[in-house]
Write a protein that holds these residues in place. Sequence first.
Motif, PDB file in Angstrom:
ATOM      1  N   ARG A 107      -2.870   1.220 -14.592  1.00 50.34           N
ATOM      2  CA  ARG A 107      -1.349   1.896 -15.089  1.00 50.34           C
ATOM      3  C   ARG A 107      -0.369   1.287 -14.208  1.00 50.34           C
ATOM      4  NH1 ARG A 107      -5.084   6.263 -16.127  1.00 50.34           N
ATOM      5  NH2 ARG A 107      -4.627   7.189 -14.282  1.00 50.34           N
ATOM      6  N   TYR A 108      -0.737   1.326 -12.929  1.00 51.92           N
ATOM      7  CA  TYR A 108       0.118   1.046 -11.671  1.00 51.92           C
ATOM      8  C   TYR A 108       0.457  -0.274 -11.981  1.00 51.92           C
ATOM      9  CZ  TYR A 108       1.760  -0.218  -7.128  1.00 51.92           C
ATOM     10  OH  TYR A 108       2.354  -0.585  -5.879  1.00 51.92           O
ATOM     11  N   ARG A 109      -0.412  -1.174 -12.461  1.00 47.68           N
ATOM     12  CA  ARG A 109       0.258  -2.660 -12.740  1.00 47.68           C
ATOM     13  C   ARG A 109       1.184  -2.741 -14.092  1.00 47.68           C
ATOM     14  NH1 ARG A 109      -2.563  -7.962 -12.570  1.00 47.68           N
ATOM     15  NH2 ARG A 109      -1.256  -9.615 -13.716  1.00 47.68           N
ATOM     16  N   LEU A 158       0.913  -1.250   0.158  1.00 43.85           N
ATOM     17  CA  LEU A 158       0.021   0.010  -0.029  1.00 43.85           C
ATOM     18  C   LEU A 158       0.820   1.108   0.009  1.00 43.85           C
ATOM     19  CD1 LEU A 158      -2.920  -1.253   2.284  1.00 43.85           C
ATOM     20  CD2 LEU A 158      -3.010  -0.884  -0.140  1.00 43.85           C
ATOM     21  N   GLU A 159       1.918   1.206   0.524  1.00 45.34           N
ATOM     22  CA  GLU A 159       2.847   2.354   0.839  1.00 45.34           C
ATOM     23  C   GLU A 159       3.294   2.446  -0.693  1.00 45.34           C
ATOM     24  OE1 GLU A 159       3.478   5.003   2.436  1.00 45.34           O
ATOM     25  OE2 GLU A 159       1.620   4.227   3.636  1.00 45.34           O
ATOM     26  N   ASP A 160       3.827   1.583  -1.514  1.00 48.01           N
ATOM     27  CA  ASP A 160       4.457   1.425  -2.890  1.00 48.01           C
ATOM     28  C   ASP A 160       3.392   2.192  -3.813  1.00 48.01           C
ATOM     29  OD1 ASP A 160       6.570   0.764  -4.450  1.00 48.01           O
ATOM     30  OD2 ASP A 160       4.564  -0.182  -5.560  1.00 48.01           O
ATOM     31  N   ARG A 163       3.102   5.940  -2.863  1.00 46.63           N
ATOM     32  CA  ARG A 163       4.134   6.807  -3.418  1.00 46.63           C
ATOM     33  C   ARG A 163       4.010   6.754  -4.863  1.00 46.63           C
ATOM     34  NH1 ARG A 163       6.926   3.560   0.714  1.00 46.63           N
ATOM     35  NH2 ARG A 163       7.544   2.139  -1.245  1.00 46.63           N
ATOM     36  N   TRP A 164       3.610   5.742  -5.485  1.00 49.99           N
ATOM     37  CA  TRP A 164       3.466   5.705  -6.973  1.00 49.99           C
ATOM     38  C   TRP A 164       2.439   6.653  -7.443  1.00 49.99           C
ATOM     39  CZ3 TRP A 164      -0.498   4.616  -9.943  1.00 49.99           C
ATOM     40  CH2 TRP A 164      -0.252   4.670 -11.605  1.00 49.99           C
ATOM     41  N   SER A 165       1.192   6.671  -6.536  1.00 49.50           N
ATOM     42  CA  SER A 165       0.177   7.630  -7.131  1.00 49.50           C
ATOM     43  C   SER A 165       0.533   9.050  -6.977  1.00 49.50           C
ATOM     44  CB  SER A 165      -1.139   6.880  -6.640  1.00 49.50           C
ATOM     45  OG  SER A 165      -1.095   7.097  -5.049  1.00 49.50           O
ATOM     46  N   THR A 166       1.270   9.497  -5.868  1.00 49.03           N
ATOM     47  CA  THR A 166       1.433  10.675  -5.583  1.00 49.03           C
ATOM     48  C   THR A 166       2.374  10.998  -6.333  1.00 49.03           C
ATOM     49  OG1 THR A 166       2.991  10.075  -3.791  1.00 49.03           O
ATOM     50  CG2 THR A 166       0.834  10.829  -3.206  1.00 49.03           C
ATOM     51  N   ALA A 167       3.292  10.444  -6.843  1.00 46.25           N
ATOM     52  CA  ALA A 167       4.441  10.689  -8.138  1.00 46.25           C
ATOM     53  C   ALA A 167       3.715  11.040  -9.350  1.00 46.25           C
ATOM     54  CB  ALA A 167       5.330   9.755  -7.993  1.00 46.25           C
ATOM     55  N   SER A 168       2.591  10.252  -9.575  1.00 50.03           N
ATOM     56  CA  SER A 168       2.094  10.334 -10.763  1.00 50.03           C
ATOM     57  C   SER A 168       0.948  11.407 -10.771  1.00 50.03           C
ATOM     58  CB  SER A 168       1.256   9.151 -11.141  1.00 50.03           C
ATOM     59  OG  SER A 168       2.119   7.778 -11.156  1.00 50.03           O
ATOM     60  N   LEU A 193       8.949  -6.777 -11.726  1.00 50.66           N
ATOM     61  CA  LEU A 193       8.678  -7.570 -10.589  1.00 50.66           C
ATOM     62  C   LEU A 193       7.883  -8.976 -10.952  1.00 50.66           C
ATOM     63  CD1 LEU A 193       6.825  -5.057  -8.220  1.00 50.66           C
ATOM     64  CD2 LEU A 193       9.158  -5.748  -8.191  1.00 50.66           C
ATOM     65  N   ALA A 194       8.113  -9.760 -10.081  1.00 51.39           N
ATOM     66  CA  ALA A 194       7.657 -11.168 -10.393  1.00 51.39           C
ATOM     67  C   ALA A 194       5.908 -11.145 -10.199  1.00 51.39           C
ATOM     68  CB  ALA A 194       7.957 -12.227  -9.025  1.00 51.39           C
ATOM     69  N   PRO A 195       5.416 -12.098 -11.030  1.00 49.97           N
ATOM     70  CA  PRO A 195       4.041 -12.128 -10.883  1.00 49.97           C
ATOM     71  C   PRO A 195       3.252 -12.095  -9.623  1.00 49.97           C
ATOM     72  CG  PRO A 195       4.518 -13.567 -12.863  1.00 49.97           C
ATOM     73  CD  PRO A 195       6.045 -13.035 -11.876  1.00 49.97           C
ATOM     74  N   SER A 196       3.869 -13.122  -8.748  1.00 53.47           N
ATOM     75  CA  SER A 196       3.378 -13.093  -7.360  1.00 53.47           C
ATOM     76  C   SER A 196       3.606 -11.858  -6.527  1.00 53.47           C
ATOM     77  CB  SER A 196       4.216 -14.201  -6.528  1.00 53.47           C
ATOM     78  OG  SER A 196       5.594 -14.098  -6.479  1.00 53.47           O
ATOM     79  N   SER A 197       4.648 -11.039  -6.767  1.00 54.16           N
ATOM     80  CA  SER A 197       4.760  -9.614  -6.048  1.00 54.16           C
ATOM     81  C   SER A 197       3.707  -8.759  -6.623  1.00 54.16           C
ATOM     82  CB  SER A 197       6.079  -9.168  -6.337  1.00 54.16           C
ATOM     83  OG  SER A 197       6.896 -10.164  -5.729  1.00 54.16           O
ATOM     84  N   ILE A 198       3.357  -8.632  -7.957  1.00 54.48           N
ATOM     85  CA  ILE A 198       2.301  -7.889  -8.507  1.00 54.48           C
ATOM     86  C   ILE A 198       0.895  -8.345  -7.880  1.00 54.48           C
ATOM     87  CG2 ILE A 198       1.300  -7.045 -10.539  1.00 54.48           C
ATOM     88  CD1 ILE A 198       3.827  -7.358 -12.053  1.00 54.48           C
ATOM     89  N   ASN A 199       0.701  -9.679  -7.746  1.00 53.60           N
ATOM     90  CA  ASN A 199      -0.202  -9.952  -7.193  1.00 53.60           C
ATOM     91  C   ASN A 199      -0.710  -9.792  -5.888  1.00 53.60           C
ATOM     92  OD1 ASN A 199      -1.353 -11.092  -9.713  1.00 53.60           O
ATOM     93  ND2 ASN A 199      -0.533 -12.995  -9.153  1.00 53.60           N
TER      94      ASN A 199
END
Length: 107
Positions: A61-63, A39-41, A44-49, A71-77
């Motif tokens: 877009r985040y995906r 959630l923090e990632d 950070r991404w959304s505020t930078a965007s 990133l590995a698919p499991s990390s994305i999931n």
Amino acid sequence: MPADLALAPQPRDLWLRLKALVLDSLTSAHSRRAYGAALEDFYRWSTASGWPGFNKATIERYRAALEERHLAPSSINIRLSAIRKLANEAADRGVRAGARRGHRAGK
């Protein structure tokens, strides 16, 4: 995930309250750490965007950004699961598309 949810622009304290609700609903310490980091990632991404909103297009877009980071698919999931849980908490509390500071659904 409901397509019409939006958290933007919401104050950081609302974000933290929703994040806490997500984390408090998890029983595993490992899951709490993983979801908290996810959630923090996203935050950070959304505020930078420029905080593009909290809707299906933003999540797509985040995906794509996560995939660009290789990133590995499991990390994305895991990250997307955390966001889905956040969306459910937001919906349960009346945060809706187009919501602005201080406004909740039905107000």
